[in-house]
Enzyme design. Structure first.
Site, mmCIF file in Angstrom:
data_model
loop_
_atom_site.group_PDB
_atom_site.id
_atom_site.type_symbol
_atom_site.label_atom_id
_atom_site.label_comp_id
_atom_site.label_asym_id
_atom_site.label_seq_id
_atom_site.Cartn_x
_atom_site.Cartn_y
_atom_site.Cartn_z
ATOM 1 N NE ARG A 47 33.348 31.781 -3.904
ATOM 2 C CZ ARG A 47 33.894 31.417 -5.039
ATOM 3 N NH1 ARG A 47 34.510 32.307 -5.800
ATOM 4 N NH2 ARG A 47 33.851 30.148 -5.441
ATOM 5 C CE LYS A 103 35.344 30.931 0.824
ATOM 6 N NZ LYS A 103 36.130 29.855 1.490
ATOM 7 C CG HIS A 130 39.089 26.323 0.832
ATOM 8 N ND1 HIS A 130 38.392 25.946 -0.296
ATOM 9 C CD2 HIS A 130 38.162 26.831 1.680
ATOM 10 C CE1 HIS A 130 37.106 26.228 -0.141
ATOM 11 N NE2 HIS A 130 36.942 26.761 1.049
ATOM 12 C CB SER A 140 31.387 25.853 -1.392
ATOM 13 O OG SER A 140 30.080 26.035 -0.930
ATOM 14 C CE LYS A 168 35.993 23.791 3.414
ATOM 15 N NZ LYS A 168 34.939 24.059 2.412
ATOM 16 C CB THR A 169 30.620 23.087 7.443
ATOM 17 O OG1 THR A 169 31.352 24.174 6.871
ATOM 18 C CG2 THR A 169 29.933 23.558 8.704
ATOM 19 C CG ASP A 223 35.816 27.913 4.562
ATOM 20 O OD1 ASP A 223 35.645 26.893 3.873
ATOM 21 O OD2 ASP A 223 35.869 29.046 4.082
ATOM 22 N NE ARG A 226 27.423 29.397 1.357
ATOM 23 C CZ ARG A 226 28.587 28.748 1.333
ATOM 24 N NH1 ARG A 226 29.202 28.446 2.443
ATOM 25 N NH2 ARG A 226 29.111 28.401 0.170
#
Length: 518
Positions: free
Chosen positions: A52, A190, A209, A227, A231-232, A246, A311
Site C-alpha cells: 500500500r 482497502k 479489521h 497485516s 489473522k488469516t 479480514d 500475497r
C-alpha cells in the site's frame, strides 16, 4: 463531472462485463499480465509498488463529510477541483482502452451491504475484485458506488494536487473511488473497507479489521490485528468454520463478513503448517509477486526477491469448512493479535473491558516488512483500532462502540502476542505457531478461564499461570531472556511508548489507567 455509471459501452474501446473466472484468467495470460503456476494459480508482478501507498491516499474534502472526518496524516484531504480534474484525465485515459467491469457488493448482510461497480484496466485486477468482493445475485440496475482503477495512468503532483504519481482517492459525495499509478491490488479492497468504516457507524454497525470463525457449538471468535500478525492463519482452523479473514461488521444481530474472498500474506507459507491456505491456492487464485521455479513454474514461498509482502488472493470457498452465508451471531471471545518486536509482551493475557478499549485504541504491533513501501524490517508502531489507515472517523468513536458491545454481550477479551520472545527482533525468536494455536484453543474452549492468573506489573494485564501445550516459562517472557535486567529495560521502554502514544486520545480516566505502567 459525468458519473462513470453513465458512460456507455461506446465510450471505451471495448467493454467486458462480469466475465467468468476462467475467461479472465485466459485473458490475463493472453495479455501478458501474468502466467499460470504449477498449481493453476495466476502469478502476477506489481512492479515498483508491492504494498500500500498510505501517503498517496486521500479523501475529497466535501461539505457533506468535512466535520466528521478525522483529518491528519492518515486521512489526507484533496480538493473537489483536484478530484474532478484527475477523474476527467483517468476517464480520457481509459477511453482508448479495453476495460473490465464487475458488478457486485461488499457486505454479506443485505441490510448493510454496499452495491459496487468496479472498472478495471487490467483483466487480473477484475479477477481480483471478483474473488475478493461478493457476487450480487440480486444486483440492482445501478450500483451505489463505483471503483475505477487505472494503474498505467500516472498523476502529475504539480498539476493534480497529489503526493506522487500514485493516488487512491475517495469521494463520498460522488460515491466514487479513483485509483491510479499502482498495480498493487490491495488498494482496491482497502479503499472499499475505508468507505464502509465511514458509512456503517451511522447505522450503529461497528466495522472491524478482524477475521472471524465459528465453532460447532456456535461460539464465535474475532481476531483483530494488522497485516502479518496472524489473522488469516489463526482463523483458518480445520476444527472451525471460517466466517471471513479480514473485515467484518457487528450489528444488533451479530457479525457479517464484508468480503467474498481472502487476501493472505504467503511469504514462508508451508503446507505442513497452514494446509488450508496452501491448498486454497489453485486455479482462480492470484499470487502477487511470488517467485516461480523457471522450469516447473512451482511457487517458491520462501523467496522474497521482489518483496516480503507476497500475497495470495482466492475466493473464500477455496477454504474447506466455510460459513457460506458469511453471517454469524455475536462473538463470545475477542482476540487482539500483536507481533511484538521488543520481545517483552506476554504471549497471552486477559483484558477487562477498559483494557480492551485501551489496547484497541493503541493497536500496537510491529509493522512487518513489505506491507508498506519503505518498510524493510519490523518496526514498533501503533495503529488505532488495529487499522488506522482505513478509519475515517475519530478512533474514540469505534472504541466506544466496541466497549458498548463487549459489555452488552459479555464478550471475553484477550491480548495474544505472536511476535518475539527471549529477546527483541534480531536476538530473540518468533513465538512458535504451535504455542499460539494452543493458547487460542484454550481461549475458544474456555479452559483458559479455569487456571489461576498473575498480574504483570508493567503491562498491567492478567497472565494465566498455565496453558495446556505451552511451557510455563514461555507465558512469562522475562523468564525467556538471558538477562532479566535487559528485559526490564525493554519492557519499560515499550510501556513508555504506549503511554506517549495514548496521550492523543480523549477518553475516560478508567481507560487511561487500564494501560501499561511505566
Amino acid at each position: 463531472m459525468k458519473n462513470a455509471l453513465n458512460y456507455t459501452n461506446s465510450y471505451f474501446k471495448k467493454t467486458h462485463y462480469n466475465l467468468p473466472i476462467a475467461t479472465l484468467v485466459e485473458t490475463a495470460v493472453a495479455r501478458g499480465e501474468g502466467v499460470l503456476t504449477s498449481n493453476g494459480a495466476l502469478r502476477v508482478k506489481t512492479g515498483e509498488y508491492t504494498g500500500r501507498s498510505p501517503k498517496d491516499k486521500f479523501i475529497v474534502d466535501e461539505e457533506l463529510i468535512n466535520s466528521k472526518i478525522n483529518w491528519g496524516e492518515i486521512n489526507r484531504s484533496i480538493s473537489e477541483e483536484s478530484f474532478d480534474q484527475l477523474y476527467s484525465k483517468v476517464m480520457k485515459h481509459l477511453s482508448n482502452r479495453e476495460v473490465f467491469i464487475f458488478d457486485g457488493k461488499a457486505g454479506a448482510d443485505s441490510d448493510h451491504s454496499l452495491s459496487l461497480r468496479t472498472i478495471n484496466e487490467r483483466a487480473w485486477h477484475n479477477l481480483f475484485v471478483q474473488q475478493l468482493f461478493i457476487k450480487d445475485n440480486k444486483k440492482s440496475s445501478t450500483p451505489e458506488w463505483t471503483l475505477i482503477n487505472a494503474p498505467t495512468f500516472k498523476a502529475d503532483p504539480n498539476e493534480d494536487g497529489t503526493n506522487s504519481e500514485v493516488f487512491v482517492i475517495v469521494s463520498f459525495k460522488k460515491k466514487t473511488v479513483l485509483i491510479g499509478g499502482t498495480e498493487y491490488a490491495g488498494e482496491m479492497k482497502k479503499s472499499i473497507f475505508s468507505v464502509l468504516n465511514y458509512l456503517l457507524p451511522e447505522k450503529n454497525v461497528l466495522p472491524m479489521h478482524c477475521s472471524a470463525n465459528i465453532g460447532s457449538n456456535g461460539n464465535v471468535s474475532l481476531f483483530f490485528g494488522l497485516s502479518g500478525t496472524g489473522k488469516t492463519t489463526l482463523s483458518a482452523d480445520p476444527n472451525r468454520l471460517l466466517v471471513g479473514d479480514d473485515e467484518h461488521g457487528w450489528t444488533e444481530r451479530g457479525i457479517f463478513n464484508f468480503e467474498g474472498g481472502c487476501y493472505a500474506k504467503c511469504i514462508g507459507l508451508k503446507k505442513e503448517q497452514e494446509p488450508q491456505i496452501f491448498n486454497a491456492i489453485k486455479f482462480g487464485s492470484i499470487l502477487e509477486n511470488v517467485i516461480l521455479d523457471p522450469k516447473t513454474a512451482t511457487p517458491d514461498f520462501e523467496d522474497n526477491t521482489l518483496t516480503e509482502n507476497t500475497r495470495a488472493a482466492y475466493p473464500i470457498e477455496h477454504i474447506p469448512g466455510v460459513l457460506e452465508t458469511g453471517i454469524a451471531g455475536h462473538p463470545n471471545v475477542i482476540i487482539f493479535l500483536t507481533a511484538d518486536a521488543f520481545g517483552v509482551l506476554p504471549p497471552v493475557s486477559k483484558l477487562s473491558k477498559e483494557q480492551a478499549m485501551y489496547h484497541f485504541l493503541s493497536g500496537y504491533t510491529s509493522k512487518l516488512a513489505g506491507t508498506e513501501r519503505g518498510v524493510t524490517n519490523p518496526t514498533a508502531t501503533f495503529s488505532a483500532c488495529f487499522g488506522a489507515p482505513f478509519m475515517p472517523l475519530k478512533p474514540e468513536k469505534y472504541a466506544e462502540m466496541l466497549g458498548e458491545k463487549i459489555e452488552k454481550h459479555n464478550v471475553k477479551t484477550y491480548l495474544v502476542n505472536t511476535g518475539w520472545t527471549g529477546g527483541p527482533y534480531g536476538e530473540g525468536s518468533r513465538i512458535k505457531l504451535s504455542y499460539t494455536r494452543a493458547m487460542i484453543s484454550a481461549i475458544q474452549d474456555g479452559n483458559i478461564e479455569n487456571t489461576s492468573y498473575s498480574k504483570d506489573e508493567i503491562f498491567n494485564v492478567q497472565i494465566p499461570n498455565e496453558v495446556t501445550g505451552v511451557p510455563t516459562n514461555v507465558l512469562r517472557p522475562r523468564k525467556t531472556w538471558d538477562d532479566p535486567n535487559e528485559y526490564d529495560n525493554k519492557a519499560q521502554e515499550l510501556a513508555e511508548l504506549f503511554q506517549e502514544n495514548f496521550k492523543q486520545f480523549n477518553v475516560s480516566k478508567d481507560i487511561y489507567e487500564a494501560g501499561p505502567k511505566a
